[in-house]
Design a protein around this motif. Sequence first.
Motif, PDB file in Angstrom:
ATOM      1  N   ARG A  89      20.728  24.609  34.015  1.00 55.08           N
ATOM      2  CA  ARG A  89      22.244  24.131  34.092  1.00 55.08           C
ATOM      3  C   ARG A  89      23.063  25.348  34.157  1.00 55.08           C
ATOM      4  O   ARG A  89      23.895  25.871  33.508  1.00 55.08           O
ATOM      5  CB  ARG A  89      22.200  23.860  32.688  1.00 55.08           C
ATOM      6  N   ALA A  90      22.789  25.665  35.637  1.00 57.73           N
ATOM      7  CA  ALA A  90      23.630  26.968  36.219  1.00 57.73           C
ATOM      8  C   ALA A  90      25.003  26.705  36.007  1.00 57.73           C
ATOM      9  O   ALA A  90      25.981  27.738  36.269  1.00 57.73           O
ATOM     10  CB  ALA A  90      23.088  27.156  37.718  1.00 57.73           C
ATOM     11  N   ASN A  91      25.552  25.430  36.239  1.00 53.36           N
ATOM     12  CA  ASN A  91      27.222  25.240  36.029  1.00 53.36           C
ATOM     13  C   ASN A  91      27.384  25.720  34.757  1.00 53.36           C
ATOM     14  O   ASN A  91      28.920  25.688  34.469  1.00 53.36           O
ATOM     15  CB  ASN A  91      27.268  23.736  36.268  1.00 53.36           C
ATOM     16  N   LEU A  92      26.587  26.176  33.726  1.00 52.93           N
ATOM     17  CA  LEU A  92      27.064  26.414  32.344  1.00 52.93           C
ATOM     18  C   LEU A  92      26.750  27.750  32.011  1.00 52.93           C
ATOM     19  O   LEU A  92      26.740  28.373  31.127  1.00 52.93           O
ATOM     20  CB  LEU A  92      26.377  25.711  31.092  1.00 52.93           C
ATOM     21  N   CYS A  93      26.597  28.854  33.212  1.00 56.48           N
ATOM     22  CA  CYS A  93      26.158  30.071  33.252  1.00 56.48           C
ATOM     23  C   CYS A  93      26.762  30.738  31.948  1.00 56.48           C
ATOM     24  O   CYS A  93      28.294  30.762  32.307  1.00 56.48           O
ATOM     25  CB  CYS A  93      26.298  30.735  34.732  1.00 56.48           C
ATOM     26  N   ASP A  94      26.245  31.626  31.022  1.00 51.22           N
ATOM     27  CA  ASP A  94      27.109  32.431  30.139  1.00 51.22           C
ATOM     28  C   ASP A  94      27.688  33.575  30.848  1.00 51.22           C
ATOM     29  O   ASP A  94      28.773  33.847  30.491  1.00 51.22           O
ATOM     30  CB  ASP A  94      25.916  32.765  29.034  1.00 51.22           C
ATOM     31  N   LEU A  95      27.244  34.259  31.684  1.00 51.18           N
ATOM     32  CA  LEU A  95      27.645  35.412  32.247  1.00 51.18           C
ATOM     33  C   LEU A  95      29.029  34.904  32.999  1.00 51.18           C
ATOM     34  O   LEU A  95      30.156  35.662  32.795  1.00 51.18           O
ATOM     35  CB  LEU A  95      26.977  36.182  33.155  1.00 51.18           C
ATOM     36  N   HIS A  96      28.991  33.753  33.722  1.00 45.12           N
ATOM     37  CA  HIS A  96      30.205  33.391  34.306  1.00 45.12           C
ATOM     38  C   HIS A  96      31.362  33.303  33.347  1.00 45.12           C
ATOM     39  O   HIS A  96      32.515  33.386  33.443  1.00 45.12           O
ATOM     40  CB  HIS A  96      29.990  31.987  35.213  1.00 45.12           C
ATOM     41  N   GLY A  97      30.815  32.554  32.140  1.00 41.53           N
ATOM     42  CA  GLY A  97      32.040  32.116  31.145  1.00 41.53           C
ATOM     43  C   GLY A  97      32.356  33.320  30.635  1.00 41.53           C
ATOM     44  O   GLY A  97      33.737  33.405  30.352  1.00 41.53           O
ATOM     45  N   ALA A  98      31.461  34.517  30.531  1.00 44.23           N
ATOM     46  CA  ALA A  98      32.193  35.361  29.628  1.00 44.23           C
ATOM     47  C   ALA A  98      32.862  36.613  30.603  1.00 44.23           C
ATOM     48  O   ALA A  98      33.265  37.728  30.083  1.00 44.23           O
ATOM     49  CB  ALA A  98      30.902  36.259  29.082  1.00 44.23           C
ATOM     50  N   THR A  99      33.067  36.149  31.848  1.00 45.19           N
ATOM     51  CA  THR A  99      33.625  37.279  32.927  1.00 45.19           C
ATOM     52  C   THR A  99      34.925  36.512  33.452  1.00 45.19           C
ATOM     53  O   THR A  99      35.067  36.453  34.701  1.00 45.19           O
ATOM     54  CB  THR A  99      32.775  37.626  33.804  1.00 45.19           C
ATOM     55  N   PRO A 100      35.861  35.665  32.528  1.00 49.86           N
ATOM     56  CA  PRO A 100      36.823  34.936  33.356  1.00 49.86           C
ATOM     57  C   PRO A 100      37.927  35.887  34.227  1.00 49.86           C
ATOM     58  O   PRO A 100      38.245  36.806  33.550  1.00 49.86           O
ATOM     59  CB  PRO A 100      37.769  34.207  32.073  1.00 49.86           C
ATOM     60  N   GLY A 101      38.156  35.517  35.143  1.00 55.90           N
ATOM     61  CA  GLY A 101      39.359  35.962  36.217  1.00 55.90           C
ATOM     62  C   GLY A 101      38.830  37.328  36.821  1.00 55.90           C
ATOM     63  O   GLY A 101      39.606  37.921  37.547  1.00 55.90           O
ATOM     64  N   THR A 102      37.404  37.697  36.502  1.00 54.98           N
ATOM     65  CA  THR A 102      36.925  38.809  37.109  1.00 54.98           C
ATOM     66  C   THR A 102      35.773  38.670  37.972  1.00 54.98           C
ATOM     67  O   THR A 102      35.276  37.530  38.008  1.00 54.98           O
ATOM     68  CB  THR A 102      36.684  39.957  36.277  1.00 54.98           C
ATOM     69  N   LEU A 103      35.109  39.514  38.580  1.00 51.74           N
ATOM     70  CA  LEU A 103      33.761  39.148  39.054  1.00 51.74           C
ATOM     71  C   LEU A 103      32.835  39.627  38.187  1.00 51.74           C
ATOM     72  O   LEU A 103      33.269  39.756  36.862  1.00 51.74           O
ATOM     73  CB  LEU A 103      33.524  40.023  40.244  1.00 51.74           C
ATOM     74  N   PHE A 104      31.468  39.456  38.328  1.00 48.89           N
ATOM     75  CA  PHE A 104      30.462  39.447  37.008  1.00 48.89           C
ATOM     76  C   PHE A 104      30.499  40.945  36.427  1.00 48.89           C
ATOM     77  O   PHE A 104      30.247  41.024  35.461  1.00 48.89           O
ATOM     78  CB  PHE A 104      28.871  39.480  37.666  1.00 48.89           C
ATOM     79  N   ASP A 105      30.929  42.101  37.023  1.00 47.25           N
ATOM     80  CA  ASP A 105      31.054  43.386  36.399  1.00 47.25           C
ATOM     81  C   ASP A 105      32.534  43.800  35.660  1.00 47.25           C
ATOM     82  O   ASP A 105      32.751  44.879  35.254  1.00 47.25           O
ATOM     83  CB  ASP A 105      30.843  44.485  37.502  1.00 47.25           C
ATOM     84  N   LYS A 106      33.248  42.507  35.421  1.00 43.16           N
ATOM     85  CA  LYS A 106      34.460  42.620  34.677  1.00 43.16           C
ATOM     86  C   LYS A 106      35.570  43.373  35.457  1.00 43.16           C
ATOM     87  O   LYS A 106      36.425  43.553  34.827  1.00 43.16           O
ATOM     88  CB  LYS A 106      34.148  43.024  33.408  1.00 43.16           C
TER      89      LYS A 106
END
Length: 364
Positions: free
Chosen positions: A99-116
């Motif tokens: 369920r990659a559409n619900l990826c946690d890391l994506h949800g935890a990094t709003p407005g930035t790329l994955f490294d915040k």
Amino acid sequence: MKAAVLYEANQPLVLEDIELDPPKAGEVHVKIGAAGICRSDLHVMKGEANHLLPAVLGHEGSGTVLDVGPGVSRVRPGDRVILSFVPYCGHCHFCLTGRANLCDLHGATPGTLFDKTTRLHKGAQRIHHYGKVACFAQEAVVPETGCIPVAKDFPLPQAALIGCCVTTGVGAAMFNAKITPGSTVAVVGCGGVGLNVVQGARLLNAGKVIAVDINEGKLEFAMGFGATHTVNPTLRDPVAAIKELTGGLGADYTFEVFGSSETLLTAYNAARKGGTVVVVGLAPVGDNAAIDPVALVRQEKTLKGCYYGSSRPALDMPVMVQLYQAGKLDIDGLITRTYRLDQINQAYRDIDGGEAGRGVITQF
Ligand code: PAD
Ligand code: ZN
């Protein structure tokens, strides 16, 4: 590079030169080729959705790879890509369970790329990336997993629409509701996304597809995408009308594709006992819909949210590409307005202007 920046809700986007840093490890630098005018960006502009500002919006995009950061293996300079607004980490519970559409890391990094951090800035001021896409700009830096390659001659506007409205709408019908042949379907809200629910229902051989919209022109347009009946809630009670069209039962599947508690309740009340209600539209923050809990039990309805068509973007967008190429999905007909990037504020005035179909920025 030029970008359209939102500094404050309810203010126009500012078209200006800002800086874009080079891609870091696992990131890709893309020249934007097309960007769709989706209501999700408008929710942010109107303050109906929360987002870190300033930001470059735009999440329905496509483009051509200019260069890649260290370690990138899936795409090369010159490749044409659909941009996904839910790039995935590949390691969290949801990625691992398909369920990659619900990826946690994506949800935890709003407005930035994955490294915040952001690659976008103006001098010392950080500018956020909407959906890790930020395609209302000439260029973007996005995560590698947000790039879905297509053939070098695949049209960029059509690729952009697969990046949001096609996959969201067709996916809601196909992957979330899993509409069965001959069933009855009602779609509340027939804009860019709703039209794709309608054509998804057609593709899955639904028996009756009832388009519901407050705009007569949009209802007529939906007939061209597979709607068999139309209901205008400004003229009559939509729940009563849908029940009448379904032998008094209500529809087997209903979809909310505008984004409000009112349209959610229309979809909910128009579903038959045991029916499925799929909520796609994003209601304004703070909005609440009153569902009668006892009726929920006694009527055994299923009420589901649906994010990004419940798709696995990297696997399912190529399916949308194939369905388009096979003539089973109409994307050409969805594109009714094209704009230059400097016309973006007009493009968003037009989304509420009543013209059917999708607007796309094609000149940057
Ligand atoms: P759109 O503005 O193109 O279409 C919305 C449609 O709803 C228009 O045709 C309106 O006329 C119609 N409408 C307005 N009020 C009513 C009403 N009371 N009853 C029936 N119809 C009405 O928007 P869109 O198609 O770009 O987006 C639709 C929603 O989906 C919006 O809330 C957007 O943010 C959301 C969305 N969700 C996802 C997701 O992953 N869940 C992805 C993309 C968009
Ligand atoms: Zn969208």
